[in-house]
Each structure stands twice: as C-alpha cells, then as structure tokens.
Scaffold this motif. Structure first.
Motif, PDB file in Angstrom:
ATOM      1  N   SER A   7       0.825  -1.210   0.000  1.00 45.41           N
ATOM      2  CA  SER A   7       0.000   0.000   0.000  1.00 45.41           C
ATOM      3  C   SER A   7       0.856   1.255   0.000  1.00 45.41           C
ATOM      4  O   SER A   7       0.538   2.241  -0.670  1.00 45.41           O
ATOM      5  N   LEU A   8       1.958   1.223   0.768  1.00 47.47           N
ATOM      6  CA  LEU A   8       2.870   2.361   0.769  1.00 47.47           C
ATOM      7  C   LEU A   8       3.467   2.582  -0.616  1.00 47.47           C
ATOM      8  O   LEU A   8       3.617   3.716  -1.076  1.00 47.47           O
ATOM      9  N   ALA A   9       3.800   1.471  -1.285  1.00 49.26           N
ATOM     10  CA  ALA A   9       4.403   1.576  -2.611  1.00 49.26           C
ATOM     11  C   ALA A   9       3.378   1.957  -3.665  1.00 49.26           C
ATOM     12  O   ALA A   9       3.666   2.755  -4.573  1.00 49.26           O
ATOM     13  N   TYR A  10       2.151   1.403  -3.578  1.00 50.19           N
ATOM     14  CA  TYR A  10       1.127   1.681  -4.587  1.00 50.19           C
ATOM     15  C   TYR A  10       0.692   3.141  -4.564  1.00 50.19           C
ATOM     16  O   TYR A  10       0.360   3.716  -5.601  1.00 50.19           O
ATOM     17  N   SER A  11       0.670   3.747  -3.381  1.00 44.35           N
ATOM     18  CA  SER A  11       0.297   5.160  -3.314  1.00 44.35           C
ATOM     19  C   SER A  11       1.319   6.019  -4.048  1.00 44.35           C
ATOM     20  O   SER A  11       0.982   7.082  -4.593  1.00 44.35           O
ATOM     21  N   ASN A  12       2.568   5.558  -4.075  1.00 49.65           N
ATOM     22  CA  ASN A  12       3.592   6.265  -4.846  1.00 49.65           C
ATOM     23  C   ASN A  12       3.299   6.178  -6.340  1.00 49.65           C
ATOM     24  O   ASN A  12       3.508   7.135  -7.095  1.00 49.65           O
ATOM     25  N   ILE A  13       2.794   5.009  -6.805  1.00 51.29           N
ATOM     26  CA  ILE A  13       2.403   4.868  -8.210  1.00 51.29           C
ATOM     27  C   ILE A  13       1.269   5.828  -8.531  1.00 51.29           C
ATOM     28  O   ILE A  13       1.232   6.440  -9.611  1.00 51.29           O
ATOM     29  N   ALA A  14       0.330   5.977  -7.599  1.00 58.29           N
ATOM     30  CA  ALA A  14      -0.815   6.869  -7.810  1.00 58.29           C
ATOM     31  C   ALA A  14      -0.447   8.335  -7.714  1.00 58.29           C
ATOM     32  O   ALA A  14      -1.300   9.195  -7.952  1.00 58.29           O
ATOM     33  N   GLY A  15       0.833   8.634  -7.361  1.00 60.85           N
ATOM     34  CA  GLY A  15       1.260  10.025  -7.238  1.00 60.85           C
ATOM     35  C   GLY A  15       0.740  10.698  -5.996  1.00 60.85           C
ATOM     36  O   GLY A  15       0.625  11.932  -5.959  1.00 60.85           O
ATOM     37  N   LEU A  16       0.421   9.913  -4.956  1.00 62.71           N
ATOM     38  CA  LEU A  16      -0.161  10.448  -3.728  1.00 62.71           C
ATOM     39  C   LEU A  16       0.784  10.185  -2.557  1.00 62.71           C
ATOM     40  O   LEU A  16       1.639   9.287  -2.617  1.00 62.71           O
TER      41      LEU A  16
END
Length: 625
Positions: free
Chosen positions: A86-95
């Motif tokens: 989740s920490l990494a995926y939010s980086n993909i989302a630009g958030l």
C-alpha cells in the motif's frame, strides 16, 4: 396455396385463448392488490436471496475453530504483504504514502459481509493506482472523488445487471493492457530507483525524461534498489522450493517444516526487505544525521477521520474547480477504472473459487460499496489484488473473515508505526513494486494465441502499443473498439455452404446455407452472395434457414428485395426450416406470394410440381426400350 408448418407449442407459439388463460387473470383488482404486493415481496425476500446478497449469512452459521485459525493465519500473512504494498502503490498513484493505507482496512471489513470469494483481500492494486495517477494527476481531491464515483458506478452496474460490459474486454485486449500496465508501473519507479526527476504521463514521455536526467542519478539509491530487487527475487525463488517432493516416501516431517519456513520467507519477502531497509535508514539518520539515499519522509499517524468526499478543489493557479469541472477533468477514467477493477476482481474470483459459480453482480455491489466507503476514509480506487490473493490462498484462507485481521493490522500500523515508516528508503519500495510487476507481463500468451487464431494478436498488440503511446484509458478503449470492429466484421461476413442437390423426383436445385443470423451489418453481403450464386444457373434456389435464429427489419427488407429479384427473373426461391420468430419478421415485410416457406423434404417436390416456372422432368426410359 403455400404450405406452412402449423405453429404449435413445440415451435414456441402461444396456447389458444380460453377461460384459464384469459388476460383478466393478470390484472390486479383493488381487493387483490395487497396480496399481489405481499406475494411479490415474499418471493423476493427469502432465505436464498438473503444468502446471495449478504453472503456472510450463508457461511457464518457453519463457522468453526478450524476455519477461524485458517483465517487468522491468512489475515496476518496478507497484512504483512498489504502494508508495504500500500505504501508503494500510493507512490504509483502520485499520492502521499498514507493514502494507500487509508484504502486498506475499511474495504476489508465491508468485503467480509458482502464479498463472495474468500481469497480476495480488498485494497489498492497496481493497475488501479496507475490509472488513478493518469486520471487524477496526483491531485488528492480528484483521486478521492474518483474513488467515490467509481464505487457508485460499480454499484449501479451491479443493481442494473450491466456486468455484460466486462465481456467486451476480450482475453487478447486484457493481456495487452496488463502487459503494458506492467511496463508503465515499472517505468514509473525508475525515478525512485535512480533518485531523479521524471516528467510525462505516457511510457515514451517518461523514458525520454529518464534519459535526459539520468546524469543526475544518485549512487547509493540504485545500489540499494537493485540489491533489494535481487534479494526479493531470490527470496521468491526460495519460497517456491519444496523439499522431498520427488521422494518415493514423500517429504519427512523435517522437510515439511523447512518447506513451510521457506514458503513463509518468500511470502513475507516484501515486509522483510522494507523492515531491513527501514532499520538501515533509521541507523543512518540517528548516527550520521542523514541517509545517503532518499527516504519516504514524515507520514501522519492515526486513522483518518471519516469525511464526505471533496466536490471541489483549488487548482495550482488559485482557481476553484467545482464538481462539474472535476468530473470533466476525470473524463473517460470514470468509465475505464470501474470496468478494469471489476475485470481484475472477477478474474481473481474465478481463479480461486474452487469450481464454484461466481456471482458477478454481487461482486459489483461489494466492490461498489467498498470504494464508496473508502472514499469517506480519503482513499483512492482499489479492488482485488492477484498478488495478495495468491498469498491468502496459499496461507490456507477459509472465509472472507480473514479480512478482519488484515484490516486490524493496517489500523494498528497507522496508529503506532507511521513514525517509523519515514525511514523507509524510496528505492526499497520501488524494488518491491518492480520485482512484483515483472511477472505481470503476459508474454507467454503470444505463442498459444498465434497457434489458435493469429487475428487475435491484432487487438492484443494494438492495445499493448497504444497503452504505451497514449494515456492508458485511451489505449484500452481503443483496444476494445478494435475488438468490437472485428466482431462486427465477423457478423457482417457470414459463411455459406453452397450445394447442388436433387429431389426424389430428380429435380436439381441449389441449396444455400448461411451459418448465422441475419442482422443489418450482413444483409447486403448475403443478398449479393445469394444473387451471385443463383445467377450462375437457372435452377431453383433453396435457402436453408436452420442457423438463422434471429433477424431484424433491415434483414426483412433485404429478403423482400431478394424475393422480388428472383420473381422478376422467373427463378424459383424457397426458404427451408425458418424459425417461427424469424418467419414472422420476414412475413411482416415480404410479399406472401414471393416468400415461400416449407419444413418437410417431401414438400419440395410438391412445390416444384406446382410451380410452372420449373420445366417438368422427363421420365427415364427403360433399359430394353
């Protein structure tokens, strides 16, 4: 008189009217209105419907200690996976990183009650994160509103039964899209892997920016990142080892324990790498004052306060965008993201259903309510994740109740551990994503697709290339359109079999058999082909209609013109075995004296004998004449 088969019950016609079938039986009088509504409600609200729409009521009465232990182990194991993801995926989302965690607990609780597949841990996914970045552009308010509207659309699709829309995304299009997204996600992590600034929204734009800024790359970030990738891939390989599998006596107890330990090591590899690199970052900051690689930075602690999704926001130029402006800016993503999230979730459900039928409508309702609920917790769109489902299934999950433990672990992490998350290196999170995304590229489907049907490669490759060259939502929409064009072309070009046959009386005739229904895209083609075959000889023509199970007004007009053409040139034309529903459509337009139908083979000789356009056959002479 034209011979026709009498319509009966077997051919789909209605029974003759009588007292028992009077239409007044279906009109509710004032006195019976209450009973009618009560019976309708009783039919709708029964135990079967309850179990179908609230699945927890079906399995909860049979819940026992064995299932509870399986769910506990699976829930904790998935929790160790979902937190770093989740920490990494939010980086993909630009958030900011906390927004990935915000979408990882409430959805789990909702899915316990409404979800239909035990191995679907709800939360952020790589594909949904990338689509969110492309649609919302890193604007938090737009991402949260996108989640709210995505949930409403999914819920509406479930209520209205619009799940068939997912079927328009074929296997080749889905494979091309997934492979392109995998490369896009890996590309989006290059900036953290080399500690450089990367601009652009498409695959090509980002790589152009990478090569322009690669000379600004840090030394220690790529060293740490590539070391983590190598470690993660090695641990994944270790987790797949099964000791004593080829032994004739089977694995020993010691081998089973070691195999389970190696599996646990491979399953928790993301959490292990994140913890180790976080400890390393903490040591550098406390002992050296700063780390040689970029860290995540401060993260707000605590569970977010529930609030209504934002319906306006202030742009960077200090202008205010209202709800209409935000919806306009989200554009086609409002349609693409719900479809892709549902497609991914239902594919996971089918893979881990154990042979049970998947209720797509219920999954839409569950995901819709999940995303609507998550939007009140300031989360962005999410759904089922294949990586987490594999972990959950391998951990021995029994029911959807495992989501309780996963959600509680995320809440626990938000409440007590966010102060330590700031020491996690960004390169380590990039390594977590890249090592997982490598296996999403579906290169293995190309060979069987080439063997099965080479044309399927066209929509697949088109989707793959366009998703890399254009914004992703435009790429997949174009791929779907290309696929629909193929379907329409196939429908507009039916196959025909043409045979020259003889009746029992020796009369030759041409039998033309189309292999599918007659609809408006194909009628001109069918008419031209039938005319071309018929004009090559003057024999009677019979169109075999067994495979024509439906038709429309355009087809009926074409049949009228076809029969008129045959009548004008004095060539007999007959229709064999026309289904009653199709026959009624044709009869509504074509002239009765031109449209001749028969259903039995022996009727054809009688038709030929009664038709003065057909020359009588000469009787064969005896041999001793």
């Amino acid at each position: 008189m034209i011979p026709r088969r009498k319509h009966n019950a077997s051919s789909g016609s209605l029974p003759p009217p009588d007292d028992k079938h009077a239409s007044n039986d279906y009109i509710l009088s004032d006195s019976g209105a209450g009973e009618g509504w009560r019976s309708l409600i009783k039919r709708r609200l029964n135990r079967k419907t309850l179990h179908k729409r609230i699945p927890i009521t079906a399995w909860l009465p049979q819940y026992n200690l064995e299932k509870a232990i399986g769910d506990l182990i699976a829930g904790i194991t998935v929790g160790l996976t979902v937190i770093p993801q989740s920490l990494a995926y939010s980086n993909i989302a630009g958030l900011p990183p906390q927004y990935g965690l915000y979408g990882s607990f409430l959805g789990c609780f909702i899915y316990i009650i409404l979800g239909g597949c035990r191995a679907v841990p709800a939360g952020p996914t790589a594909i949904a994160s990338l689509l969110t970045w492309q649609v919302a552009g890193g604007v938090i308010e737009k991402a949260i509103l996108l989640n709210f509207l995505t949930g409403l659309i999914e819920l509406l699709m479930g209520v209205l039964g619009l799940g068939f829309l997912i079927n328009f995304v074929s296997g080749p299009v889905s494979s091309g899209f997934t492979s392109a997204v995998a490369l896009m996600i890996a590309t989006s992590q290059v900036k953290d892997l080399f500690a450089i600034n990367v601009n652009g929204t498409t695959f090509l734009q980002q790589w152009i920016s990478v090569f322009k800024n690669i000379h600004h790359a840090s030394l220690w970030d790529p060293i740490l990142g590539f070391s983590c990738i190598a470690l993660l891939l090695s641990m994944r390989k270790i987790g797949m080892i099964k000791l004593g599998e080829n032994s004739s006596d089977g694995p020993s107890t010691r081998q089973k324990v070691l195999t389970k330990c190696m599996w646990l090591l491979g399953t928790c590899r993301n959490a292990i790498v994140v913890i180790l690199t976080g400890v390393l970052g903490f040591w550098f900051v406390t002992s050296k004052g700063s780390a040689p690689f970029r860290l995540m930075g401060a993260i707000p602690s605590g569970v977010p306060t529930p609030m209504i999704p934002p319906f306006s926001y202030v742009r960077s130029d200090n202008t205010t965008a209202d709800f209409v402006d935000m919806v306009s800016e989200l554009g086609s993503g409002l349609l693409v993201i719900p479809l892709i999230v549902l497609l991914e979730d239902i594919a996971i459900c089918k893979a881990f259903s154990g042979g049970k039928t998947i209720d797509a409508t219920q999954e839409m309702i569950a995901l819709g309510l999940m995303n609507v609920g998550n939007s009140f917790m300031q989360a962005y769109p999410g759904g089922g994740s294949l990586a987490r489902s594999v972990v959950s299934n391998g951990s021995g999950v029994k029911t959807t109740f495992n989501g309780l433990y996963t959600g509680l672990m995320v809440i626990f992490a938000l409440q007590f551990f966010t102060q330590y998350f700031e020491f996690i290196p960004k390169a380590a999170l990039a390594a977590v994503i890249i090592s997982a995304i490598l296996f999403m590229v579906e290169y293995d489907v190309v060979k069987p697709m080439w063997r099965a049907k080479k044309l399927d490669l066209i929509p697949g490759l088109t989707t793959f290339v366009l998703c890399l060259a254009l914004p992703i939502e435009m790429g997949i929409l174009t791929g779907v359109v290309v696929n629909i064009v193929f379907i329409l072309y196939h429908a507009a070009r039916p196959k025909f079999s043409v045979e020259m046959l003889k009746t029992e009386q020796g009369v030759e005739y041409l039998m033309i058999t189309p292999d599918r229904c007659l609809m408006f895209p194909s009628v001109d083609y069918v008419r031209r082909l039938v005319t071309k075959c018929a004009t090559s000889s003057s024999v009677p023509v019979v169109i075999e209609c067994t495979h024509i199970y439906s038709a429309d007004y355009t087809a009926a007009k074409s049949i009228e013109q076809l029969t008129a053409d045959f009548h004008a040139r004095q060539q007999p034309l007959y229709f064999y075995n026309v289904k009653p529903s199709v026959c009624s459509i044709f009869e509504a337009v074509a002239k009765p004296e031109h449209f001749v139908v028969f259903y039995e083979d022996d009727e054809l000789d009688r038709l030929f004998a009664a038709d003065d356009r057909i020359a009588p056959t000469k009787p064969s002479l005896p041999l001793n004449a």
